[in-house]
Structures are given as structure tokens and as C-alpha cells.
Design an enzyme around this catalytic site. Sequence first.
Site, PDB file in Angstrom:
ATOM      1  N   GLU A  26       0.754  -1.327  -0.029  1.00  0.00           N
ATOM      2  CA  GLU A  26      -0.470   0.325   0.132  1.00  0.00           C
ATOM      3  C   GLU A  26       0.716   1.850  -0.159  1.00  0.00           C
ATOM      4  O   GLU A  26       1.522   1.286  -0.166  1.00  0.00           O
ATOM      5  CB  GLU A  26      -1.430   0.015   1.360  1.00  0.00           C
ATOM      6  CG  GLU A  26      -0.192  -0.260   2.421  1.00  0.00           C
ATOM      7  CD  GLU A  26      -1.080   0.388   3.694  1.00  0.00           C
ATOM      8  OE1 GLU A  26      -1.274   2.098   3.445  1.00  0.00           O
ATOM      9  OE2 GLU A  26      -0.835  -0.155   4.843  1.00  0.00           O
ATOM     10  N   LYS A 161      -2.519  -1.826  15.258  1.00  0.00           N
ATOM     11  CA  LYS A 161      -2.270  -0.512  16.467  1.00  0.00           C
ATOM     12  C   LYS A 161      -3.047  -0.335  17.679  1.00  0.00           C
ATOM     13  O   LYS A 161      -3.809  -0.158  17.546  1.00  0.00           O
ATOM     14  CB  LYS A 161      -2.030   0.713  15.535  1.00  0.00           C
ATOM     15  CG  LYS A 161       0.023   0.711  15.496  1.00  0.00           C
ATOM     16  CD  LYS A 161       0.114   2.457  15.552  1.00  0.00           C
ATOM     17  CE  LYS A 161       0.964   2.194  14.570  1.00  0.00           C
ATOM     18  NZ  LYS A 161       0.939   2.519  13.658  1.00  0.00           N
TER      19      LYS A 161
END
Length: 311
Positions: A26, A161
Amino acid sequence: MTNPYLDIHPDVAQAIAQRRPVVALESTIISHGMPYPQNVATALQVEAEVRAYGAVPATIAIVKGRLKAGLTAAEIETLGQTGRSVVKVSRRDIPFIVASGSTGATTVASTMIIAAMAGIRVFATGGIGGVHRGAQQSFDVSADLQELAQTPVAVVCAGAKSILDLRLTLEYLETHGVPVVGYQTPWLPAFFTRDSEFKVDYQLDTAVDIARVMHAKWAINLHGGMVVANPIPEAFAMPRTAIDGAIEQALREAQQQGIGGKESTPFLLARVNELTGGNSLSSNIQLVLNNARLAAAVAGEYEALSASKPA
Ligand code: PSU
Ligand code: MN
């Protein structure tokens, strides 16, 4: 039949035609996930790592209105240098950036869309988006999760995260039928740390085991992708306490400043990077490289399996 808006880089097109493994990468991680110039160096190093492990890298972005599966080094440099002022493009944004001939960095969701369009089934990144903390009020759920529910790409990541609510993220994925595989671990990794308090759905220990599940899923015509969660290498893992304080502070600041919508994740990523200093950056780089290696191996096994058992 290829899409009139899609450009497949010649190296990638050749690999696909010859049924050699390809790994999608990405570009939001380049523009919004890391500072310049480490972002560009990392993006190029990740491509080299994919090649070293026997696959062809296809970094994905939108460049001057064209959907790109595979970028040139110059295009990667431009995205990295422009950084957070590049448009962050998720599913919703794609037609606007294309119609106006603009350039944009693709998130996990839009990278999956373009990868699938090009015929790429494996994608490596750092962390996926998810359900944000406080989503009960804010409704902030990344479009990455809906994409995983509908687009047939396996996303190799280091979990998510803990700026996110990992428990709600797993619940959401379960509801939408997205499997979460732990590579050689029963625990959901939390990006900088090798585990969290949550279990993955299935532990698989080899690339070929992962490829078998992908093949079975798509041969049975179950739509959607899967999450392959690969823990950060032990040597680069960070103590949970070092991360938790920075995350709490970043979340507080986001709330005080009324940050929302698509700005939320980039704001939190940048603040956590700033507050934890260079330590977290090198961990971040290492986990992405680690994911690139596993993704290349999985892509290789998947192609081998598809050759012997066409879906
Ligand atoms: N998490 C990270 N690094 C990132 C991202 C998430 O640790 O770079 C990026 C990815 O591109 C992901 C996007 O797809 O943020 C999610 O944004 P949102 O929450 O707005 O959907
Ligand atoms: Mn969001």
C-alpha cells in the site's frame, strides 16, 4: 479483460501472465504512516525484500487519475516527499481522485480493491485499520474492515495498533466473516508488541497452510479476504508501557482538537510516531519487512497450489 482505468506495471503484468507470485503493497503507509525520507527508503526496501523472497512487488496508488498496480521508484519518491498532503484514498474516494486526474495514496481498503482488480491475492502492510476506541459514540470504524469482508485478498499485517479497540475490531471481523489467522501464534499481535490480550481465530504455522486456506475459501466461492497476523520479530518488539503512554496522549489530543473522519488515523499515527521517537520508527520498518517476507512466501505457495488445483 482489464479495467480501462487500471495500469499494471510491466514486471507485474508479466508475473501475473506467467503465474508467478506477486505481493501488493500500500501507499498510505508511505505518505501518512512514516516520515520522509525513511518512508521512501522503507518502501523501496520492502519491494527489494519481496523480490529477495521470490515474488514481484506491486506498490499500489493512484497517479494522475490512473489506478496503478506497481509504481516506479520516482512515483514512490513523489508520494513519500509529498507526505501527508497527498490525498488519502479509501474506497469512497477512488472515483473522485480518478475523475479529477489527481494523485492519491491508497489505504488497505483501496489497495485491496486495486490488487483484486489486477488479479493479486496477497498484500503486505504494517497494520490494518479497525474499530476505533470510543466507536460506540463516534461510529469510527475503518472501511478496511468492510473491504476485508468483500474483497478476495489476504492481508499480511502485524495485527493492528492499539490506537484501536482490538476487541471490537475482532468482533466486527467475526460478524462479517473475516478470518483472523495468527502466524505461529495464538495471540493477536498489536503491531509494536508480539501479542495482545486477545486470541486469533486460527493459528497456522507455515506459508503453505495459509495458502491452503486461501485456496479453499475462494474455491468454495466465499467472498472476502482474510487477515494474516504476523508478530513483529522479537528483537524489534517494544515494551507495552512505552507505547501505551504515547497512545493515551495521542487519543486525548485528538479528542481535544476534535479530530475525526479520515483525519483521525493519520493524526494518531503521526502523534504516536512523534511521542515515541525513533525507536518506534525502526520497529515499524522491521515489522513491515517481516510481513513482506511472509507475504512473498504465501504468494509463492498460493500460486503453486493454484497451478495444481485451479480454483
Ligand atoms: N495503521 C498503521 N499504519 C498505517 C495505517 C494504519 O499502523 O499507515 C493506514 C493504512 O493505510 C490503513 C489506514 O488502511 O491507515 C486506515 O485509515 P482509516 O482508519 O481512516 O480507515
Ligand atoms: Mn475512520
